[in-house]
Write a protein that holds these residues in place. Structure first.
Motif, PDB file in Angstrom:
ATOM      1  N   ASN A  79      -2.843   3.024  -7.292  1.00 48.13           N
ATOM      2  CA  ASN A  79      -3.432   3.444  -6.020  1.00 48.13           C
ATOM      3  C   ASN A  79      -2.470   3.347  -4.845  1.00 48.13           C
ATOM      4  N   CYS A  80      -1.251   2.888  -5.105  1.00 44.70           N
ATOM      5  CA  CYS A  80      -0.240   2.757  -4.056  1.00 44.70           C
ATOM      6  C   CYS A  80       0.423   4.114  -3.796  1.00 44.70           C
ATOM      7  N   ILE A  81       0.685   4.412  -2.540  1.00 45.02           N
ATOM      8  CA  ILE A  81       1.418   5.626  -2.188  1.00 45.02           C
ATOM      9  C   ILE A  81       2.909   5.363  -2.395  1.00 45.02           C
ATOM     10  N   LYS A 124       0.838  -1.205   0.000  1.00 44.32           N
ATOM     11  CA  LYS A 124       0.000   0.000   0.000  1.00 44.32           C
ATOM     12  C   LYS A 124       0.872   1.255   0.000  1.00 44.32           C
ATOM     13  N   HIS A 125       2.142   1.071   0.436  1.00 43.30           N
ATOM     14  CA  HIS A 125       3.089   2.184   0.514  1.00 43.30           C
ATOM     15  C   HIS A 125       4.476   1.655   0.172  1.00 43.30           C
ATOM     16  N   HIS A 150       4.134   3.311 -10.345  1.00 39.10           N
ATOM     17  CA  HIS A 150       2.862   4.020 -10.448  1.00 39.10           C
ATOM     18  C   HIS A 150       2.007   3.431 -11.571  1.00 39.10           C
ATOM     19  N   THR A 159       6.297   1.654   6.007  1.00 40.93           N
ATOM     20  CA  THR A 159       6.155   1.333   4.597  1.00 40.93           C
ATOM     21  C   THR A 159       6.189  -0.182   4.402  1.00 40.93           C
ATOM     22  N   SER A 167      -0.779  12.927  -6.861  1.00 45.88           N
ATOM     23  CA  SER A 167      -0.888  12.977  -5.400  1.00 45.88           C
ATOM     24  C   SER A 167      -0.417  11.689  -4.734  1.00 45.88           C
ATOM     25  N   HIS A 168      -0.310  10.604  -5.506  1.00 43.11           N
ATOM     26  CA  HIS A 168       0.154   9.340  -4.952  1.00 43.11           C
ATOM     27  C   HIS A 168       1.682   9.237  -4.953  1.00 43.11           C
ATOM     28  N   LYS A 177       5.056  11.104  -3.776  1.00 40.86           N
ATOM     29  CA  LYS A 177       5.571  12.158  -2.903  1.00 40.86           C
ATOM     30  C   LYS A 177       7.102  12.181  -3.003  1.00 40.86           C
ATOM     31  N   GLN A 203       6.726   6.940  -2.077  1.00 39.67           N
ATOM     32  CA  GLN A 203       7.560   7.977  -1.462  1.00 39.67           C
ATOM     33  C   GLN A 203       8.949   7.931  -2.068  1.00 39.67           C
ATOM     34  N   THR A 254       8.614   2.916  -0.546  1.00 36.08           N
ATOM     35  CA  THR A 254       9.629   3.957  -0.434  1.00 36.08           C
ATOM     36  C   THR A 254      10.785   3.635  -1.373  1.00 36.08           C
TER      37      THR A 254
END
Length: 246
Positions: A88-90, A66-67, A83, A134, A114-115, A117, A92, A69
């Protein structure tokens, strides 16, 4: 490096030159040396061009993130590919050089979304000081002279472990011309339950360190064909190179 195409950008920061080379089909990021830091297919920016970056994506068969890095953004190829595969994964990104991050957006089509960062600063300091956990840490930290040795340190391994959620994975890019460091292996074995490596055939090993139950299946085979089609290369090719790191 310029023999690969036309230099379309050159800038400097406190660490030295940063170049962008374009041959009409691909774009390359370089730090004033003969080594490519990043390579991108202009009309399919999500299709990774370096073998080791493709091998890194095997981690998506080991966890449902889901996240994620990514430490060491470069031209942003991994972020762009991730991406594309996991919209839909965040994601970083952590990049030491602000100018490199700027060029990833300007010349390498890193999506402004926005997903996705971006943190500008040192990768180890990010892991030590940020509180966000993460599911996947991908360490691909490079300087002009080669791999950033910091990502192979005991402190980096320990800090990564603390930032990972249960069932998370740390993925390290490791040059084949580095002899496997005993202290690195000991640190990985101390913190992580599952350790694997992949000889990418392109001059790099990729190390996979899992904060996971050793009794759980390693690979979700149901995802192999879907990810292979979406990513533009065969995941099976790299699965065949995956071995236990002992």
């Amino acid at each position: 490096m310029n023999t690969l195409g036309k230099e379309i950008h050159r800038s400097y920061d406190e660490l030295g030159p940063i170049q962008v080379i374009d041959d009409g089909n691909k774009r390359y990021l370089a730090f004033g040396t003969d080594d490519e830091q990043s390579c991108q297919l202009i009309h399919q920016p999500h299709v990774l061009q370096h073998e080791y970056t493709r091998a890194i994506l095997l981690a998506l068969l080991m966890v449902n993130p889901k996240h994620i890095t990514v430490i060491g953004v470069g031209g942003g190829g991994l972020l762009t590919a991730l991406h594309h595969l996991l919209p839909n994964c965040i994601l970083q990104g952590v990049e030491l050089r602000r100018e490199v991050a700027r060029l990833a957006y300007k010349y390498f089509q890193l999506p402004k979304n926005s997903h996705i960062k971006m943190y500008i600063g040192d990768g180890l300091e990010y892991l030590k000081n940020e509180e966000v956990t993460t599911d996947l840490i991908i360490a691909d930290m490079y300087l002009a002279e080669g791999i950033d040795e910091q990502q192979l340190s005991q402190q980096f391994i320990a800090s990564s472990y603390k930032r990972l959620n249960e069932n998370g994975w740390l993925i390290l890019n490791y040059w084949l011309d580095h002899k496997m460091d005993e202290q690195l292996v000991e640190a990985l074995q101390y913190y992580f339950d599952q350790l694997y490596m992949c000889d990418t055939g392109g001059g790099n090993w990729v190390i996979y360190a899992g904060k996971v139950d050793i009794n759980k299946p390693l690979i979700d085979e149901s995802k192999i064909n879907t990810y292979s089609k979406a990513a533009g290369f065969s995941f099976k090719h790299f699965l065949q190179r995956l071995v236990v790191l002992a």
